[in-house]
Design a protein around this motif. Structure first.
Motif, PDB file in Angstrom:
ATOM      1  N   ILE A  46      -2.065   9.781  14.793  1.00  0.00           N
ATOM      2  CA  ILE A  46      -2.181  11.063  14.088  1.00  0.00           C
ATOM      3  C   ILE A  46      -1.423  11.014  12.767  1.00  0.00           C
ATOM      4  CG2 ILE A  46      -1.554  13.506  14.186  1.00  0.00           C
ATOM      5  CD1 ILE A  46      -2.082  13.372  17.216  1.00  0.00           C
ATOM      6  N   SER A  47      -0.241  10.396  12.784  1.00  0.00           N
ATOM      7  CA  SER A  47       0.526  10.270  11.548  1.00  0.00           C
ATOM      8  C   SER A  47      -0.224   9.446  10.516  1.00  0.00           C
ATOM      9  CB  SER A  47       1.878   9.625  11.849  1.00  0.00           C
ATOM     10  OG  SER A  47       2.608   9.396  10.666  1.00  0.00           O
ATOM     11  N   MET A  48      -0.823   8.328  10.943  1.00  0.00           N
ATOM     12  CA  MET A  48      -1.593   7.484  10.033  1.00  0.00           C
ATOM     13  C   MET A  48      -2.784   8.242   9.466  1.00  0.00           C
ATOM     14  SD  MET A  48      -0.677   4.143   9.626  1.00  0.00           S
ATOM     15  CE  MET A  48      -2.207   3.230   9.521  1.00  0.00           C
ATOM     16  N   ALA A  49      -3.494   8.972  10.334  1.00  0.00           N
ATOM     17  CA  ALA A  49      -4.667   9.712   9.880  1.00  0.00           C
ATOM     18  C   ALA A  49      -4.284  10.810   8.899  1.00  0.00           C
ATOM     19  CB  ALA A  49      -5.397  10.316  11.086  1.00  0.00           C
ATOM     20  N   ALA A  50      -3.209  11.544   9.208  1.00  0.00           N
ATOM     21  CA  ALA A  50      -2.781  12.623   8.313  1.00  0.00           C
ATOM     22  C   ALA A  50      -2.330  12.078   6.959  1.00  0.00           C
ATOM     23  CB  ALA A  50      -1.641  13.410   8.963  1.00  0.00           C
ATOM     24  N   GLY A  51      -1.570  10.984   6.992  1.00  0.00           N
ATOM     25  CA  GLY A  51      -1.108  10.390   5.741  1.00  0.00           C
ATOM     26  C   GLY A  51      -2.256   9.886   4.895  1.00  0.00           C
ATOM     27  N   GLU A  52      -3.240   9.242   5.532  1.00  0.00           N
ATOM     28  CA  GLU A  52      -4.387   8.726   4.795  1.00  0.00           C
ATOM     29  C   GLU A  52      -5.243   9.870   4.253  1.00  0.00           C
ATOM     30  OE1 GLU A  52      -6.302   5.312   3.324  1.00  0.00           O
ATOM     31  OE2 GLU A  52      -4.406   5.603   4.368  1.00  0.00           O
ATOM     32  N   ALA A  62     -11.536   8.281   5.582  1.00  0.00           N
ATOM     33  CA  ALA A  62     -10.288   7.519   5.558  1.00  0.00           C
ATOM     34  C   ALA A  62      -9.409   7.872   6.747  1.00  0.00           C
ATOM     35  CB  ALA A  62      -9.538   7.790   4.253  1.00  0.00           C
ATOM     36  N   ALA A  63      -9.300   9.163   7.041  1.00  0.00           N
ATOM     37  CA  ALA A  63      -8.471   9.596   8.166  1.00  0.00           C
ATOM     38  C   ALA A  63      -9.032   9.070   9.487  1.00  0.00           C
ATOM     39  CB  ALA A  63      -8.392  11.118   8.203  1.00  0.00           C
ATOM     40  N   GLY A  64     -10.337   9.167   9.663  1.00  0.00           N
ATOM     41  CA  GLY A  64     -10.951   8.684  10.894  1.00  0.00           C
ATOM     42  C   GLY A  64     -10.788   7.184  11.078  1.00  0.00           C
ATOM     43  N   ALA A  65     -10.962   6.434   9.981  1.00  0.00           N
ATOM     44  CA  ALA A  65     -10.815   4.980  10.058  1.00  0.00           C
ATOM     45  C   ALA A  65      -9.381   4.598  10.401  1.00  0.00           C
ATOM     46  CB  ALA A  65     -11.238   4.347   8.735  1.00  0.00           C
ATOM     47  N   SER A  66      -8.413   5.279   9.799  1.00  0.00           N
ATOM     48  CA  SER A  66      -7.008   4.982  10.081  1.00  0.00           C
ATOM     49  C   SER A  66      -6.660   5.307  11.526  1.00  0.00           C
ATOM     50  CB  SER A  66      -6.095   5.768   9.134  1.00  0.00           C
ATOM     51  OG  SER A  66      -6.281   5.361   7.807  1.00  0.00           O
ATOM     52  N   PHE A  67      -7.128   6.465  12.008  1.00  0.00           N
ATOM     53  CA  PHE A  67      -6.873   6.866  13.389  1.00  0.00           C
ATOM     54  C   PHE A  67      -7.443   5.835  14.362  1.00  0.00           C
ATOM     55  CE2 PHE A  67      -7.879   8.970  17.351  1.00  0.00           C
ATOM     56  CZ  PHE A  67      -6.781   9.779  17.588  1.00  0.00           C
ATOM     57  N   LEU A  68      -8.688   5.429  14.117  1.00  0.00           N
ATOM     58  CA  LEU A  68      -9.346   4.485  15.020  1.00  0.00           C
ATOM     59  C   LEU A  68      -8.676   3.118  14.981  1.00  0.00           C
ATOM     60  CD1 LEU A  68     -11.679   3.935  16.958  1.00  0.00           C
ATOM     61  CD2 LEU A  68     -13.091   3.347  14.980  1.00  0.00           C
ATOM     62  N   ALA A  69      -8.354   2.629  13.771  1.00  0.00           N
ATOM     63  CA  ALA A  69      -7.754   1.305  13.648  1.00  0.00           C
ATOM     64  C   ALA A  69      -6.390   1.251  14.339  1.00  0.00           C
ATOM     65  CB  ALA A  69      -7.610   0.935  12.168  1.00  0.00           C
ATOM     66  N   PHE A  70      -5.575   2.274  14.106  1.00  0.00           N
ATOM     67  CA  PHE A  70      -4.251   2.297  14.738  1.00  0.00           C
ATOM     68  C   PHE A  70      -4.394   2.372  16.255  1.00  0.00           C
ATOM     69  CE2 PHE A  70      -0.322   3.962  16.327  1.00  0.00           C
ATOM     70  CZ  PHE A  70       0.660   3.461  15.487  1.00  0.00           C
ATOM     71  N   THR A  71      -5.307   3.202  16.734  1.00  0.00           N
ATOM     72  CA  THR A  71      -5.498   3.368  18.175  1.00  0.00           C
ATOM     73  C   THR A  71      -5.925   2.064  18.837  1.00  0.00           C
ATOM     74  OG1 THR A  71      -6.092   5.705  17.904  1.00  0.00           O
ATOM     75  CG2 THR A  71      -6.779   4.632  19.942  1.00  0.00           C
ATOM     76  N   VAL A  72      -6.870   1.367  18.218  1.00  0.00           N
ATOM     77  CA  VAL A  72      -7.340   0.090  18.776  1.00  0.00           C
ATOM     78  C   VAL A  72      -6.188  -0.903  18.844  1.00  0.00           C
ATOM     79  CG1 VAL A  72      -8.817  -1.898  18.332  1.00  0.00           C
ATOM     80  CG2 VAL A  72      -9.738   0.412  18.092  1.00  0.00           C
TER      81      VAL A  72
END
Length: 236
Positions: free
Chosen positions: A65-71, A152-162
């Motif tokens: 969530i932090s990565m997605a919000a920041g992105e 960008a937010a969705g990609a960051s959320f997914l990448a971090f989660t994986v």
């Protein structure tokens, strides 16, 4: 020669795709390192599966969530800047078209065209679509492909989660006697792969990138495991 030229990727968005792919690799790498450090640190203090699962899930959710919000904030700011630059360029084209034509001619000449060819190209580009010509040549912006903060937010959320799922599953699924070893081996292997991939994408030395990646992850896990062991021994 014709076949080689035909097979080369000439898509105008190739650079954008590479940037997104590089960002996805780095996001996954962050998920691996941060979650691995968290669960290994907790494993140093306690072997309880529930505690490890809770810590890992909390780290995964908080990090993604932090990565997605920041992105999202970063790309939204970039998009606003691009829109403002396009609005200013649109106004300048309306108010001072001759000066803008001269500016475009100079920019094209600076790229290696002769003065006459640069002038002719500037005239033709202006007649076809003046704003798009100035946006691409002067500003380096494609008006039809502005940055999308939601993507960008969705990609960051997914990448971090994986990335975060690997150490989380590695620490909770194996038997207690081997879970730490499985986690460390899995994490270091994944970091070697992401280091290799990021180096390939950036045309950088592969070996050096892999060593940096693996070394950084190993250091993070060693530090957090040491801290967790000290806290566990102290009964905190």
């Amino acid at each position: 020669m014709t076949e080689a030229t035909h097979d080369e990727p000439h898509g105008g968005d190739l650079g954008t795709r590479l940037n997104w792919l590089r960002a996805a690799v780095l996001g996954a790498n962050d998920g691996i390192v941060s979650t691995a450090g968290l669960v290994v640190g907790v494993a140093g203090a306690t072997g309880a599966r529930a505690a490890l699962l809770t810590a890992g899930l909390a780290g995964l959710l908080a990090g993604s969530i932090s990565m997605a919000a920041g992105e999202y904030i970063s790309v939204f700011t970039q998009r606003d800047s691009e829109k403002a630059a396009l609005a200013m360029e649109r106004r300048e084209l309306r108010e001072q078209p001759e000066e803008e034509l001269e500016e475009l001619t100079g920019l094209l000449a600076a790229r290696g065209l002769s003065d006459d060819v640069a002038r002719e190209a500037a005239v033709q580009l202006t007649e076809r679509d003046a704003l798009r010509a100035h946006a691409r040549v002067e500003l380096g912006i494609d008006p039809d492909a502005l940055a999308n903060p939601w993507h960008a937010a969705g990609a960051s959320f997914l990448a971090f989660t994986v990335g975060a799922l690997l150490p989380l599953l590695a620490i909770v699924l194996p038997p207690p006697s081997v879970r730490l070893y499985v986690t460390i081996l899995s994490v270091l292997t994944a970091l070697a792969l992401t280091g290799w991939w990021s180096a390939r994408l950036g045309s950088a030395p592969v070996g050096r990138a892999m060593v940096r990646n693996v070394g950084g992850g190993a250091l993070a896990m060693a530090v957090t495991y040491g801290a967790g062991s000290l806290l566990g021994a102290a009964g905190v």
